[in-house]
Design an enzyme around this catalytic site. Structure first.
Site: not given
Ligand code: AMP
Length: 408
Positions: A8, A89, A178, A239
């Site tokens: 990742n 990813r 996700h 966020r």
């Protein structure tokens, strides 16, 4: 045993895990941080021991080479690890990719072309892909997209009600993120229930530092809370989630804020952190216990938003067989789980306090037996999901006893 190296690659970091896709074991894992900085660091964990290095890491290539050196000196020996694939990813697959793909030059170019939709992520993925392909030229590389599971969203769910021509020209629609976690967790939930995925309707709540909800009908995603970017939807660690879009206009017109200022505000200075100064739930609960009113409000705002989404997705699905909690908060915070679902008995949703209090790394049911909707905690495992998707894709190209696959 065969393994998959899952990578990742972020803008200034690389996370990796060597996974046994059959047993699910993470054989080794680590993280390279602060790439390009004066003070880089690498943490490598193998056989219960973590080795840490503090050296500058010039770029992603230097980072991955240093990781390979750690595999060679600390273990495990990659030449003996029967590595059948490298799984990557990738955050944004746009409208192009609806599942994992084997990497070739065209795929890399397409991921690069999607960079305007994920300016922080896709360019970093492209660098990681290029370097990893150089270092492991003999192993198939597979990319798994965060957006792919949500390519099944109905048009009515993914379309923003803005000028259609503008939206089309600029790829403005809801993509969802996700997805690897929502897909893995919803499949596991059906397995735990002992039912076929196509027979189960569920609301999946991925509550980590980033947070998203999805509605999954019979194994197919039909709604999700993240949109064009991972900013929409639930309140998150830093966020904002949903805000009136006019907040952005107002701040730029009247508060002298630039586009970058607003970006920074909504992505990094909002959510729990913006409201209370803390983005970690453990610290937030401690603050609340001291009587901190801002922290108490932050929790209420978080829960209010979460409950609104649960109610909305109940209406989207019509029948809900399972509500599933996952990720750091969802797996660990019994208070958030209980408060998110309180007073919903008339919908057949309830939590059993004793079951909810159990701490475990296993998937488990936390609703009482009488409830018509089963509430579950299902630990997510994105690395394992990526490894399994990679093996499923390259399975045909890999013989039963893979030859030792060298790396350059
Ligand atoms: P993730 O992004 O899935 O790794 O989740 C990280 C978040 O999970 C942290 O910021 C915390 O808010 C939360 N978290 C992790 N462990 C716990 C815990 N034991 N209790 C409550 N929240 C936790």
């Amino acid at each position: 045993m065969s393994t998959v190296l899952v990578i990742n690659s972020g803008s200034s970091s690389i996370k990796y895990q060597l996974v046994d896709p059959t047993s699910g074991e993470a054989v080794a894992s680590g993280i390279v941080e602060r790439i390009g900085d004066d003070e880089g660091s690498i943490k490598h964990t193998y056989a219960g021991r973590t080795t840490t290095q503090h050296d500058p890491v010039a770029d992603h290539g230097a980072g991955l080479r240093a990781v390979l050196a750690l595999f060679a000196s600390v273990g495990p020996d990659l030449a003996q690890a029967h590595m059948v694939a490298v799984g990557h990813r990738v955050v944004q697959g746009g409208s192009v990719f609806d599942g994992p793909v084997v990497v070739d030059d065209d795929v890399v170019a397409q991921i690069d072309a999607l960079s305007p939709l994920a300016p922080l992520h896709n360019p970093a993925h492209v660098i990681g892909l290029r370097v990893a392909r150089e270092l492991f030229p003999d192993v198939p590389h597979v990319v798994v997209f965060d957006t792919a599971f949500f390519r099944t969203l109905p048009e009515a769910a993914y379309t923003y009600a803005i000028d259609a021509a503008v939206a089309r020209e600029h790829g403005v629609r809801r993509y969802g993120f996700h997805g690897t976690s929502h897909q893995y967790v919803s499949a596991r939930a059906a397995e735990v229930l002992g039912r076929r995925p196509q027979d189960v309707n569920q609301i999946v709540l991925h509550l980590g530092n980033g947070a998203s909800a999805s509605a999954v009908r019979g194994g197919v995603a039909v709604e999700t809370s993240m949109g064009l970017t991972p900013l929409e939807g639930l309140v998150m660690g830093t966020r904002s989630g949903d805000v009136d879009p006019a907040v952005l206009i107002h701040l730029q017109r009247n508060a002298g804020m630039s586009v970058d200022d607003v970006d920074d505000l909504l992505n990094r200075r909002s959510g729990l952190k913006g409201l209370s100064g803390e983005n970690d739930f453990r610290a937030l609960h401690e603050l609340i216990a001291t009587g901190d009113a801002d922290a108490a409000l932050a929790l209420e705002v978080y829960l209010h938003r979460l409950r609104k989404y649960i109610g909305a997705y109940y209406a989207v699905l019509g029948r809900v067989d399972a509500v599933v909690f996952t990720a750091g908060v969802g797996e660990n915070d019994a208070t958030v789980r209980a408060r998110a679902l309180e007073s919903l008995e008339t919908l057949g949703i309830a939590i059993d306090d004793d079951r909810n209090a159990v701490r475990s790394h296993e998937a488990r049911v936390i609703s009482p037996d009488w409830a018509t909707t089963t509430v579950m905690v299902v630990p997510t495992n994105e690395e394992l999901a990526i490894a399994r998707q990679a093996v499923a894709l390259v399975g045909d190209e890999v013989d039963d006893d893979p030859a030792e696959l060298g790396h350059a």
